[in-house]
Design a protein around this motif. Structure first.
Motif, PDB file in Angstrom:
ATOM      1  N   SER A   1      -5.343   0.495  -9.248  1.00 60.98           N
ATOM      2  CA  SER A   1      -5.994   1.291  -8.201  1.00 60.98           C
ATOM      3  C   SER A   1      -7.200   2.053  -8.707  1.00 60.98           C
ATOM      4  O   SER A   1      -7.850   2.762  -7.925  1.00 60.98           O
ATOM      5  N   THR A   2      -7.492   1.931  -9.985  1.00 58.58           N
ATOM      6  CA  THR A   2      -8.628   2.644 -10.544  1.00 58.58           C
ATOM      7  C   THR A   2      -9.929   2.029 -10.040  1.00 58.58           C
ATOM      8  O   THR A   2     -10.101   0.817 -10.040  1.00 58.58           O
ATOM      9  N   VAL A   3     -10.826   2.886  -9.644  1.00 61.48           N
ATOM     10  CA  VAL A   3     -12.128   2.439  -9.163  1.00 61.48           C
ATOM     11  C   VAL A   3     -13.124   2.527 -10.310  1.00 61.48           C
ATOM     12  O   VAL A   3     -13.293   3.589 -10.922  1.00 61.48           O
ATOM     13  N   THR A   4     -13.752   1.417 -10.625  1.00 60.56           N
ATOM     14  CA  THR A   4     -14.733   1.385 -11.706  1.00 60.56           C
ATOM     15  C   THR A   4     -16.001   2.096 -11.269  1.00 60.56           C
ATOM     16  O   THR A   4     -16.510   1.839 -10.173  1.00 60.56           O
ATOM     17  N   PRO A   5     -16.530   3.007 -12.079  1.00 64.45           N
ATOM     18  CA  PRO A   5     -17.789   3.672 -11.704  1.00 64.45           C
ATOM     19  C   PRO A   5     -18.899   2.658 -11.532  1.00 64.45           C
ATOM     20  O   PRO A   5     -18.962   1.656 -12.249  1.00 64.45           O
ATOM     21  N   PRO A   6     -19.783   2.881 -10.576  1.00 64.82           N
ATOM     22  CA  PRO A   6     -20.886   1.922 -10.367  1.00 64.82           C
ATOM     23  C   PRO A   6     -21.804   1.879 -11.572  1.00 64.82           C
ATOM     24  O   PRO A   6     -22.040   2.883 -12.249  1.00 64.82           O
TER      25      PRO A   6
ATOM     26  N   HIS B   1      -1.207  -3.295  -3.186  1.00 66.09           N
ATOM     27  CA  HIS B   1      -1.192  -2.272  -2.138  1.00 66.09           C
ATOM     28  C   HIS B   1      -2.364  -2.548  -1.201  1.00 66.09           C
ATOM     29  O   HIS B   1      -3.523  -2.429  -1.590  1.00 66.09           O
ATOM     30  N   ILE B   2      -2.043  -2.930   0.041  1.00 64.67           N
ATOM     31  CA  ILE B   2      -3.062  -3.238   1.044  1.00 64.67           C
ATOM     32  C   ILE B   2      -3.054  -2.135   2.093  1.00 64.67           C
ATOM     33  O   ILE B   2      -2.006  -1.841   2.688  1.00 64.67           O
ATOM     34  N   ASP B   3      -4.190  -1.524   2.316  1.00 66.74           N
ATOM     35  CA  ASP B   3      -4.371  -0.520   3.365  1.00 66.74           C
ATOM     36  C   ASP B   3      -5.337  -1.082   4.394  1.00 66.74           C
ATOM     37  O   ASP B   3      -6.333  -1.723   4.032  1.00 66.74           O
TER      38      ASP B   3
ATOM     39  N   ALA C   1     -11.941   3.697  -0.575  1.00 62.18           N
ATOM     40  CA  ALA C   1     -11.606   4.626   0.500  1.00 62.18           C
ATOM     41  C   ALA C   1     -10.261   5.267   0.183  1.00 62.18           C
ATOM     42  O   ALA C   1      -9.374   4.622  -0.391  1.00 62.18           O
ATOM     43  N   ARG C   2     -10.124   6.531   0.578  1.00 63.41           N
ATOM     44  CA  ARG C   2      -8.883   7.269   0.346  1.00 63.41           C
ATOM     45  C   ARG C   2      -8.084   7.293   1.633  1.00 63.41           C
ATOM     46  O   ARG C   2      -8.309   8.126   2.517  1.00 63.41           O
ATOM     47  N   PHE C   3      -7.144   6.390   1.751  1.00 65.80           N
ATOM     48  CA  PHE C   3      -6.344   6.291   2.965  1.00 65.80           C
ATOM     49  C   PHE C   3      -5.230   7.330   3.004  1.00 65.80           C
ATOM     50  O   PHE C   3      -4.620   7.525   4.059  1.00 65.80           O
ATOM     51  N   GLU C   4      -4.956   7.976   1.889  1.00 68.25           N
ATOM     52  CA  GLU C   4      -3.862   8.948   1.884  1.00 68.25           C
ATOM     53  C   GLU C   4      -4.181  10.186   2.715  1.00 68.25           C
ATOM     54  O   GLU C   4      -3.273  10.968   3.049  1.00 68.25           O
ATOM     55  N   ILE C   5      -5.438  10.399   3.068  1.00 69.91           N
ATOM     56  CA  ILE C   5      -5.784  11.567   3.874  1.00 69.91           C
ATOM     57  C   ILE C   5      -5.463  11.342   5.353  1.00 69.91           C
ATOM     58  O   ILE C   5      -5.483  12.286   6.141  1.00 69.91           O
TER      59      ILE C   5
ATOM     60  N   LEU D   1      -7.829  -3.456  -0.815  1.00 69.17           N
ATOM     61  CA  LEU D   1      -6.825  -4.044  -1.704  1.00 69.17           C
ATOM     62  C   LEU D   1      -6.805  -3.232  -2.979  1.00 69.17           C
ATOM     63  O   LEU D   1      -7.785  -3.213  -3.730  1.00 69.17           O
ATOM     64  N   ASN D   2      -5.701  -2.520  -3.203  1.00 72.69           N
ATOM     65  CA  ASN D   2      -5.577  -1.630  -4.356  1.00 72.69           C
ATOM     66  C   ASN D   2      -6.757  -0.661  -4.449  1.00 72.69           C
ATOM     67  O   ASN D   2      -7.308  -0.413  -5.517  1.00 72.69           O
ATOM     68  N   GLY D   3      -7.137  -0.127  -3.298  1.00 74.39           N
ATOM     69  CA  GLY D   3      -8.168   0.900  -3.259  1.00 74.39           C
ATOM     70  C   GLY D   3      -9.577   0.395  -3.092  1.00 74.39           C
ATOM     71  O   GLY D   3     -10.468   1.185  -2.770  1.00 74.39           O
TER      72      GLY D   3
END
Length: 1031
Positions: free
Chosen positions: A474-479, A1008-1010, A986-990, A430-432
């Motif tokens: 869609s920004t992923v927060t750093p761990p 955006h749901i992938d 996950a990068r679904f655009e690849i 969900l949104n990346g």
């Protein structure tokens, strides 16, 4: 005769009609679908949809709940009551959706039809029952003396539903509303008004007030220091309107803290109106759940049991002839290849043997079944509906699927994607952010979608473009990193050894690559390189046994630490004028002994033990008598100053409260975990050696502390374990119209006023307290030291007996921040004013404090000395009203409590929504630097970069100042910090998505749901079906 004919004809006609209706009924029964329909009923009785709508709106914003109530009360006056449940539902949805955006309104409608807020109302029922049971009334009108009909119905209900929970409370004597103040219940508005007219201030020996919870609805005009008044009732009843209007007016006058807990007692359904009782009279069916019908194969097989060996069951696959072909499968070969899947393979064999769906389906027809299923779904007019039907009726459609002509492009694309994602692997994001599809359900997915839609709505109201909103979501927060290293590099660290230079380590190998060599578990690597640096106490045994580690000691005096804390984090020479106090401090003497000699000194309980150990240690090493050196140490000023500086250094590091602790290359640990800390650090060093980042010439300690070192350790900021920092979204504070933050001016480091500041520190402090003034001065010094990325705003509060000097200090800060923050000496001026105010008004008793006029005179003198015009201050102060300033301080206190939960008199630091309460301990300017570093690195930096690149449209260019952009970053980062989502992405655009993907585009959507699924597998399809329902 005619009459007889007519009667017979009438009988025949009726019989014909009955026969026709009967055949029609039978035909209708025959046309019913064969699928099983199941309804899951809740364990509690139904709840009103009107009250559920209010709870759903309160999840979006606390103020929307009160807007919904006030709006419904106005609508009830002008519109007539609807008579059908459908009309009422439409009316409720229309009224609730009017205060939401389009996307949130659709989710509000879906959530209301799912009855997702019903459990919250059941919780209010239980609290209402507790409220009534706390004051059992003896009069006949109370709910305990109910009618016999109701009692028998209640008893019958209990017999029919033994597992019923959250039973609706009985109407107390026909009353549908009551107010609970802790010591009494009011069922009449006249009784409540009489109580409100009396003195209702809270005192120390007052009655126990009702307990409030985080989910309670507290009116925004409520007075924090006033008694609590909880209204139990249902919107739509006449008594609720009367009680509500009375309590709202009382809250505005500061008489009560008004709280509403929506409850519709049993027996009040007829008094609430048609729309108010919709949903309460019927049983509650739970949506979003499914039932799996698992059929067991009960077919009996005739077997010759004479060949059965002892200890082998009939179901053992080795006792059956598995070499026979079953639908093209030879299961003996399959079991040889996959012995670990014996039970699953045999279950599949049993299914094939018992199945009658297709006698012609062979194994070669199943070769491309997955690809054919994907093609059927992709080419369908409604792909998600098609996937659901195939999944739920797979045995009946498998034959037609196997006869589908396969498109080679679809197959090739699926095979290409399987090179990046293993076959059978299912993913959903969900949104990346990845979602655990094993645990997902409809309600959890709705919560996640609501969270994203709410953020998108907030960002849109901040005038951010849609493309930027989607990028932010869609920004992923750093761990979060728990490997913060305390930078302890200083001359106050006394090292006992050096593995690279000491003679006792010359026989060790010096090749750094030896650290990559395999060794037995627990075996140490003896390399002549300072890889591990430990600053600890009590290390004699490790040192004497040539442990491969460099040891250092940082000594400090506990007495000096206590005096530093009492002085507010400073070391004053006046505190140490008497030598007798220093001589009585044994740990201070140990400091001076360690400064002179690197030999180890055991801890002693008495002074003469320390002196004897010192003499014995130095006797074989020096020519002069050790007693003279000892006397020199005790009386020498130089070593005394070094001892004090070492204690001050430990205090500033923030590790004095940890007693004897271990700093393994800067990582804080306990002394007993030395070996574990070394083993934890080893893989990090090995990784950097492997990639060439650490060589034989690298100073390992300098490298680690330069890359990830912090100047101070504070467990409130560097959070580890199960304790998590508390975040609060600031969006409602700016979007709600008039707000304290909209009027706030900020202080900046010199020559950085026009720069965008991603980090914002809000200091919430009590101006009349010593700790509050201390926090204020530390914030000023923090800016004086310099910070390019941060600004400081001050939210002043004050006690009710604050004098004029406190009010003057608040106004001084407001004027300086608004008009003189760009001046070089503005911060020095404020620091001097705070110092004068602290020493002459805060630390002194009111009787000994200087006059207000003396403060004003000193204030003007300091302004002129720092090149600030005293005339401008005089003009602004003359126009200021004492009453208005006190009202402003009260408004700030209300804001801090309602927005952040910070009670009056509590000091706190709010950094981009992160709330750090300062109830105990010393909070220094270095802690603000630490907060800035931690938050900027993990939460703010990547968001600030996106916001700073925005191409603004529809905004006045004069508004696009550095303050405006800094405010946007503060609001966005605070809102993003409150959302709960996985850090895995996950990068679904690849992946290729031209032929084998279902793409449902909506350019204006912020969700955006992938998903990557294997259609025939039920758990994967369940996820997509759930997603389609939520969408």
């Amino acid at each position: 005769m005619d009459a007889l004919f007519r009667s017979r004809f009438r009988i025949l006609f009726i019989l014909a009609c009955l026969l026709i209706c009967g055949f029609a009924f039978v035909g209708a029964q025959n046309r019913r679908p064969k699928n099983v329909q199941v309804a899951i009923r809740a364990k509690w009785s139904g709840t009103p949809l009107l009250l559920e709508a209010g709870e759903l709106l309160s999840k979006e914003s606390k103020n929307l709940f009160w807007e919904f109530i006030d709006g419904w009360l106005r609508v009830a006056k002008t519109e007539g009551d609807s008579h059908s449940a459908k009309d009422c539902l439409v009316k409720i949805l229309k009224h609730g959706s009017s205060v939401l955006s389009e996307s949130l309104a659709s989710l509000f409608e879906f959530s209301l039809t799912l009855r997702s807020a019903s459990p919250r109302l059941v919780l209010y029922r239980q609290l209402a029952e507790e409220s009534l049971s706390s004051f059992p009334l003896s009069d006949d009108g109370y709910s305990h003396n109910v009618s016999g009909v109701y009692a028998s119905e209640a008893a019958g209900t209990k017999k029919l539903d033994p597992f019923l929970v959250g039973a609706n409370p009985k109407s107390p004597g026909g009353r549908c509303c009551w107010v609970d103040i802790g010591e009494e219940l009011f069922f009449d508005v006249a009784e409540l008004q009489s109580w409100l007219q009396g003195p209702n201030e809270i005192s120390g020996d007052s009655f126990q007030q009702p307990e409030l919870y985080e989910f309670d609805h507290v009116h925004f005009d409520s007075n924090l220091m006033s008694p609590v008044a909880i209204l139990y009732g249902a919107l739509g009843t006449g008594c609720f309107r009367e009680f509500h209007l009375t309590l709202v007016q009382a809250a505005k006058e500061g008489k009560v803290k008004y709280v509403v807990r929506p409850v519709l007692p049993y027996g009040c359904e007829g008094k609430v109106g048609p729309c108010g009782a919709v949903g309460a009279m019927d049983s509650l069916n739970l949506g979003g759940y499914g039932v799996e019908l698992a059929l067991k194969n009960m077919e009996y097989k005739a077997m010759d049991d004479s060949t059965v060996k002892k200890g082998v069951t009939l179901e053992d696959p080795h006792t059956e002839d598995l070499s026979q072909e079953v639908r093209g499968f030879i299961f003996s070969k399959i079991l040889e290849r996959k012995p670990d899947l014996t039970s699953e393979i045999m279950a599949f064999r049993d299914y094939l043997l018992s199945s009658t769906i297709s006698d012609t389906l062979d194994v070669w027809e199943l070769k491309d079944l997955g690809h054919q299923t994907a093609q059927r779904i992709v080419q369908a007019s409604d792909p998600l509906q098609s996937m659901q039907e195939i999944n739920q009726n797979f045995p009946s459609v498998v034959s037609s699927l196997s006869r589908t002509k396969l498109n080679d492009s679809i197959k090739e694309e699926i095979l290409a994607n399987q090179r990046m994602i293993p076959p059978g692997k299912s993913l959903m994001a969900l949104n990346g952010a990845l979602i655990n599809i094993e645990d997902i359900d409809l309600y959890l997915l709705i919560d996640l979608v609501h969270q994203e839609l709410s953020l998108a709505d907030q960002f849109s109201k901040l005038k951010l473009p849609g493309s930027t909103v989607r990028k932010l979501l869609s920004t992923v927060t750093p761990p979060e990193s728990d490997s913060f290293r305390v930078d302890f590099r200083s001359s106050h660290v006394h090292y006992l050894n050096n593995l690279e230079e000491d003679a006792m380590y010359r026989r060790w190998r010096s090749n750094i690559n030896d650290i990559l060599m395999p060794v037995f578990p627990g075996q140490l690597r003896y390399i002549r390189k300072n890889l591990f640096h430990a600053s600890i106490d009590m290390i004699t045994s490790f040192y004497e046994n040539s442990f491969p580690m460099r040891f250092g000691i940082i000594l400090y005096s506990t007495e000096l630490i206590k005096k530093i804390e009492r002085s507010g984090g400073e070391l004053h020479s006046s505190d140490f004028e008497r030598d007798s106090e220093i001589e009585d401090d044994k740990s201070c003497l140990i400091n001076r002994l360690q400064t002179e000699s690197s030999g180890s000194t055991d801890e002693a309980l008495e002074m003469h033990h320390i002196e004897e150990a010192f003499v014995e240690t130095l006797l074989p090493k020096v020519k002069s008598p050790p007693q003279e050196i000892l006397l020199k140490l005790e009386k020498g000023q130089t070593y005394k100053e070094l001892s004090q500086e070492s204690s001050l250094f430990v205090f500033k590091l923030g590790i004095s409260k940890l007693q004897c602790c271990l700093l393994m290359n800067g990582l804080v640990s306990i002394l007993e975990a030395l070996i574990n800390a070394m083993n934890d650090e080893l893989p990090r060093i090995q990784e950097q050696v492997y990639y060439g980042q650490i060589t034989s010439h690298t100073d390992v300690l300098d490298k680690f502390l330069s890359e990830n070192g912090v100047s101070r350790y504070n467990p409130q900021i560097i959070v580890g374990g199960n304790v998590k920092p508390r975040f609060v979204s600031l969006d409602s504070s700016i979007l709600g119209g008039e707000s304290v933050l909209n009027e706030l001016n900020y202080l900046h480091s010199p020559e950085t006023v026009d720069n965008v500041k991603p980090v914002t520190h809000l200091l919430a402090l009590d101006v009349t307290s010593k700790k509050g003034i201390k926090l204020l001065r530390e914030g000023i010094r923090y800016l004086i030291q310099g910070s390019k990325n941060a600004r400081v705003g001050v939210l002043f509060t004050a006690s009710q007996d604050a004098d004029l000097s406190s009010i003057l200090l608040v106004k001084t800060f407001e004027i300086t921040a608004a008009s003189y923050s760009h001046k070089k000496k503005a911060l020095e001026f404020l620091d001097q004013v705070c110092s004068f105010y602290e020493h002459n008004y805060v630390l002194r008793s009111p009787a000994a404090a200087e006059s207000f006029q003396a403060f004003v005179t000193k204030f003007y003198e300091l302004a002129e000395a720092n090149e600030l015009s005293s005339k401008a201050y005089k003009s602004s102060l003359s126009e200021a009203s004492n009453l208005n300033l006190r009202e402003h301080l009260y408004k700030v206190a209300q804001f801090l409590y309602m927005q952040f939960g910070i009670a009056s008199g509590v000091n706190a630091v709010i950094t981009n929504g992160r709330v750090t309460s300062l109830d105990a301990g010393i909070f220094l300017g270095d802690d603000l630097h630490l907060l800035e570093s931690v938050e900027f690195k993990h939460r703010i930096k990547h968001i600030a970069e996106i916001v700073e690149e925005v191409n603004w449209h529809g905004i006045d260019p004069d508004m696009l100042t550095s303050k405006y952009v800094s405010d946007i970053i503060m609001f966005v980062t605070s809102s993003m910090a409150t959302r709960e989502r996985s850090t895995e992405s996950a990068r679904f655009e690849i992946l290729n998505a031209q032929y084998s993907a279902v793409v449902l585009n909506n350019e204006n959507s912020s969700i955006h749901i992938d998903a990557v699924v294997d259609p025939p597998k039920s758990i994967r399809t369940k996820t997509i079906i759930t997603s389609s329902c939520a969408g």
